[in-house]
Design a protein around this motif. Structure first.
Motif, PDB file in Angstrom:
ATOM      1  N   GLY A 186      36.627  57.057  39.551  1.00  0.00           N
ATOM      2  CA  GLY A 186      37.192  56.325  38.430  1.00  0.00           C
ATOM      3  C   GLY A 186      38.659  56.624  38.222  1.00  0.00           C
ATOM      4  N   LEU A 187      39.031  57.892  38.379  1.00  0.00           N
ATOM      5  CA  LEU A 187      40.435  58.283  38.217  1.00  0.00           C
ATOM      6  C   LEU A 187      41.322  57.611  39.262  1.00  0.00           C
ATOM      7  CD1 LEU A 187      40.579  62.107  37.363  1.00  0.00           C
ATOM      8  CD2 LEU A 187      41.428  60.191  35.995  1.00  0.00           C
ATOM      9  N   LYS A 188      40.890  57.625  40.499  1.00  0.00           N
ATOM     10  CA  LYS A 188      41.700  57.036  41.567  1.00  0.00           C
ATOM     11  C   LYS A 188      41.880  55.535  41.360  1.00  0.00           C
ATOM     12  CE  LYS A 188      40.304  60.540  44.916  1.00  0.00           C
ATOM     13  NZ  LYS A 188      39.384  60.841  46.051  1.00  0.00           N
ATOM     14  N   LEU A 189      40.807  54.880  40.943  1.00  0.00           N
ATOM     15  CA  LEU A 189      40.905  53.451  40.650  1.00  0.00           C
ATOM     16  C   LEU A 189      41.877  53.212  39.497  1.00  0.00           C
ATOM     17  CD1 LEU A 189      37.145  52.492  40.998  1.00  0.00           C
ATOM     18  CD2 LEU A 189      39.003  51.513  42.353  1.00  0.00           C
ATOM     19  N   ALA A 190      41.838  54.086  38.504  1.00  0.00           N
ATOM     20  CA  ALA A 190      42.749  53.953  37.369  1.00  0.00           C
ATOM     21  C   ALA A 190      44.193  54.228  37.786  1.00  0.00           C
ATOM     22  CB  ALA A 190      42.330  54.904  36.251  1.00  0.00           C
ATOM     23  N   PHE A 191      44.406  55.227  38.639  1.00  0.00           N
ATOM     24  CA  PHE A 191      45.756  55.512  39.138  1.00  0.00           C
ATOM     25  C   PHE A 191      46.363  54.255  39.768  1.00  0.00           C
ATOM     26  CE2 PHE A 191      44.560  60.225  40.122  1.00  0.00           C
ATOM     27  CZ  PHE A 191      44.733  60.549  38.788  1.00  0.00           C
ATOM     28  N   CYS A 192      45.541  53.534  40.523  1.00  0.00           N
ATOM     29  CA  CYS A 192      46.031  52.382  41.285  1.00  0.00           C
ATOM     30  C   CYS A 192      45.993  51.085  40.494  1.00  0.00           C
ATOM     31  CB  CYS A 192      45.226  52.241  42.580  1.00  0.00           C
ATOM     32  SG  CYS A 192      45.448  53.629  43.713  1.00  0.00           S
ATOM     33  N   GLY A 193      45.557  51.150  39.237  1.00  0.00           N
ATOM     34  CA  GLY A 193      45.610  49.981  38.375  1.00  0.00           C
ATOM     35  C   GLY A 193      44.393  49.084  38.409  1.00  0.00           C
ATOM     36  N   SER A 194      43.279  49.536  38.981  1.00  0.00           N
ATOM     37  CA  SER A 194      42.073  48.708  39.042  1.00  0.00           C
ATOM     38  C   SER A 194      41.252  48.790  37.765  1.00  0.00           C
ATOM     39  CB  SER A 194      41.203  49.122  40.235  1.00  0.00           C
ATOM     40  OG  SER A 194      41.838  48.767  41.448  1.00  0.00           O
ATOM     41  N   ILE A 195      41.562  49.756  36.912  1.00  0.00           N
ATOM     42  CA  ILE A 195      40.948  49.887  35.591  1.00  0.00           C
ATOM     43  C   ILE A 195      42.070  49.823  34.571  1.00  0.00           C
ATOM     44  CG2 ILE A 195      39.689  51.424  34.033  1.00  0.00           C
ATOM     45  CD1 ILE A 195      38.303  52.601  36.463  1.00  0.00           C
ATOM     46  N   LYS A 196      41.885  49.074  33.520  1.00  0.00           N
ATOM     47  CA  LYS A 196      42.936  48.922  32.515  1.00  0.00           C
ATOM     48  C   LYS A 196      43.331  50.279  31.937  1.00  0.00           C
ATOM     49  CE  LYS A 196      41.720  44.199  31.243  1.00  0.00           C
ATOM     50  NZ  LYS A 196      41.268  43.277  30.175  1.00  0.00           N
ATOM     51  N   ASP A 197      44.639  50.460  31.763  1.00  0.00           N
ATOM     52  CA  ASP A 197      45.154  51.750  31.306  1.00  0.00           C
ATOM     53  C   ASP A 197      44.633  52.144  29.931  1.00  0.00           C
ATOM     54  OD1 ASP A 197      46.637  52.132  33.612  1.00  0.00           O
ATOM     55  OD2 ASP A 197      48.445  51.191  32.804  1.00  0.00           O
ATOM     56  N   ASP A 198      44.337  51.159  29.081  1.00  0.00           N
ATOM     57  CA  ASP A 198      43.895  51.514  27.733  1.00  0.00           C
ATOM     58  C   ASP A 198      42.470  52.066  27.715  1.00  0.00           C
ATOM     59  OD1 ASP A 198      42.517  49.198  28.224  1.00  0.00           O
ATOM     60  OD2 ASP A 198      43.483  48.018  26.646  1.00  0.00           O
ATOM     61  N   ILE A 199      41.756  51.977  28.845  1.00  0.00           N
ATOM     62  CA  ILE A 199      40.419  52.591  28.925  1.00  0.00           C
ATOM     63  C   ILE A 199      40.535  54.107  28.873  1.00  0.00           C
ATOM     64  CG2 ILE A 199      38.341  52.871  30.348  1.00  0.00           C
ATOM     65  CD1 ILE A 199      38.541  50.100  29.214  1.00  0.00           C
ATOM     66  N   LEU A 200      41.533  54.651  29.563  1.00  0.00           N
ATOM     67  CA  LEU A 200      41.707  56.099  29.641  1.00  0.00           C
ATOM     68  C   LEU A 200      42.925  56.601  28.874  1.00  0.00           C
ATOM     69  CD1 LEU A 200      40.926  56.646  33.449  1.00  0.00           C
ATOM     70  CD2 LEU A 200      39.411  56.979  31.505  1.00  0.00           C
ATOM     71  N   GLY A 201      43.951  55.759  28.745  1.00  0.00           N
ATOM     72  CA  GLY A 201      45.176  56.193  28.066  1.00  0.00           C
ATOM     73  C   GLY A 201      46.203  56.681  29.067  1.00  0.00           C
ATOM     74  N   VAL A 202      47.429  56.177  28.948  1.00  0.00           N
ATOM     75  CA  VAL A 202      48.448  56.504  29.951  1.00  0.00           C
ATOM     76  C   VAL A 202      48.861  57.968  29.911  1.00  0.00           C
ATOM     77  CG1 VAL A 202      49.355  54.160  30.097  1.00  0.00           C
ATOM     78  CG2 VAL A 202      50.313  55.728  28.412  1.00  0.00           C
ATOM     79  N   GLN A 203      48.786  58.601  28.755  1.00  0.00           N
ATOM     80  CA  GLN A 203      49.182  60.010  28.661  1.00  0.00           C
ATOM     81  C   GLN A 203      48.252  60.890  29.490  1.00  0.00           C
ATOM     82  OE1 GLN A 203      50.177  61.587  24.729  1.00  0.00           O
ATOM     83  NE2 GLN A 203      48.934  63.396  25.143  1.00  0.00           N
ATOM     84  N   ASP A 204      46.950  60.742  29.286  1.00  0.00           N
ATOM     85  CA  ASP A 204      45.977  61.540  30.040  1.00  0.00           C
ATOM     86  C   ASP A 204      45.964  61.151  31.513  1.00  0.00           C
ATOM     87  OD1 ASP A 204      45.241  62.870  27.751  1.00  0.00           O
ATOM     88  OD2 ASP A 204      43.551  61.554  27.309  1.00  0.00           O
ATOM     89  N   LEU A 205      46.060  59.859  31.769  1.00  0.00           N
ATOM     90  CA  LEU A 205      46.029  59.388  33.147  1.00  0.00           C
ATOM     91  C   LEU A 205      47.255  59.866  33.922  1.00  0.00           C
ATOM     92  CD1 LEU A 205      44.240  57.711  34.977  1.00  0.00           C
ATOM     93  CD2 LEU A 205      45.496  55.669  34.265  1.00  0.00           C
ATOM     94  N   GLY A 206      48.427  59.804  33.272  1.00  0.00           N
ATOM     95  CA  GLY A 206      49.648  60.301  33.910  1.00  0.00           C
ATOM     96  C   GLY A 206      49.562  61.785  34.203  1.00  0.00           C
ATOM     97  N   PHE A 207      48.982  62.538  33.285  1.00  0.00           N
ATOM     98  CA  PHE A 207      48.807  63.980  33.494  1.00  0.00           C
ATOM     99  C   PHE A 207      47.912  64.247  34.703  1.00  0.00           C
ATOM    100  CE2 PHE A 207      46.009  67.666  32.774  1.00  0.00           C
ATOM    101  CZ  PHE A 207      46.947  68.701  32.828  1.00  0.00           C
ATOM    102  N   GLU A 208      46.801  63.518  34.807  1.00  0.00           N
ATOM    103  CA  GLU A 208      45.893  63.705  35.943  1.00  0.00           C
ATOM    104  C   GLU A 208      46.574  63.347  37.259  1.00  0.00           C
ATOM    105  OE1 GLU A 208      43.048  65.119  35.926  1.00  0.00           O
ATOM    106  OE2 GLU A 208      42.555  65.164  33.790  1.00  0.00           O
ATOM    107  N   LEU A 209      47.403  62.302  37.251  1.00  0.00           N
ATOM    108  CA  LEU A 209      48.109  61.904  38.471  1.00  0.00           C
ATOM    109  C   LEU A 209      49.131  62.959  38.868  1.00  0.00           C
ATOM    110  CD1 LEU A 209      48.723  59.909  40.713  1.00  0.00           C
ATOM    111  CD2 LEU A 209      50.221  58.665  39.134  1.00  0.00           C
TER     112      LEU A 209
END
Length: 281
Positions: A186-209
């Protein structure tokens, strides 16, 4: 790490039914995956649905991925049952699109030899959201037949299109699966934009990346953001990126949301470097 992503919008269910209903009408499937995450962007639901149909796999966004890794992935995926060809394409520039047209022509010839009734090849395009299906269709048709966008969910319903060579092409909306058992998928898909950013939040997602890039591509991270060094602490790296870019709010507080958004956007645009998050090994 962000907890398991468990979501399944209604249009995903409709897409699954659409693929099932139209599969008998097609001769060949073209599955598009993201070159940066060739495993995570292959939906096992699609694998199950189109089992038995000959398949060509296209590794899209190859211009953003590590070239050596992409070559290795082409070899590995090409050994799967039912896969006729695997090829990496830059769908933005259209480079090497002729290779796919040639492969489709070979499939047309094969069908004409096997069937007494001759008709144009019918092809179904499948893949997860935001992997490049619409860009591929526009390259094949030579016009903007399908909407494109750097976000998931642009294609809304099925579209039958006719190519210049007479072949018929069925585009389908991107389909994800109900639950990601492995949160890294799920994280990798979110990194690449296949899951909408508001599902996880850009702050947390950016940190994970930043955490992943610091571990696998520290030199690229260091060079892009002019860091003195890359720390083992991802939060420290995020702070230093924010300081280098001047993402500071009143009271000298770090603007983590802006920092996360910047790193995500620059990764997706290839500005950090050519990165593959899954190794063919």
């Amino acid at each position: 790490m962000i907890d398991n992503i468990n979501w399944y919008p209604g249009h995903m269910k409709k897409t699954r039914e659409l693929i099932q209903d139209n599969l008998k009408a097609v001769d060949l499937t073209v599955e598009i995956v993201d070159s940066r995450i060739p495993v995570s962007s292959r939906n096992p639901v699609i694998d199950e649905l189109i089992s038995g149909k000959p398949r060509i796999i296209v590794l899209g966004k190859a211009d953003l991925a590590d070239e050596a890794e992409t070559k290795a992935w082409c070899e590995r995926l090409g050994s799967a049952k039912g896969v006729r060809r695997v090829m990496a394409l830059n769908l933005q520039s259209g480079e090497n699109i002729g290779r796919l047209l040639k492969a489709l022509g070979a499939e047309q010839d094969r069908r004409n030899e096997e069937r007494s009734v001759k008709r144009p090849l019918r092809i179904m395009i499948v893949g997860v959201p935001n992997v490049g299906k619409s860009s591929l269709i526009n390259r094949l048709t030579g016009r903007k037949s399908a909407q494109t966008g750097d976000r998931p969910g642009v294609t809304k319903g099925k579209q039958w299109l006719t190519l210049s060579n007479g072949m018929q092409l069925l585009d389908t909306p991107g389909i994800l699966w109900p639950k990601f058992e492995d949160p890294e998928v799920g994280l990798k898909l979110a990194f690449c934009g296949s899951i909408k950013d508001d599902i996880l939040g850009v702050q947390d997602l950016g940190f994970e990346l930043i955490k992943v890039l610091g571990d696998r591509y520290p030199e690229l991270l260091k060079e892009r953001y002019k860091l003195d060094e890359v720390s083992e602490d991802a939060l420290e790296n995020m702070d230093n990126i924010a300081l280098k870019r001047g993402f500071i709010m009143s009271g000298k507080r770090i603007d983590y949301e802006r920092t996360g958004r910047t790193v995500l956007d620059e990764f997706r645009g290839g500005r950090i470097g050519r990165i593959t998050l899954e190794r063919a090994e």
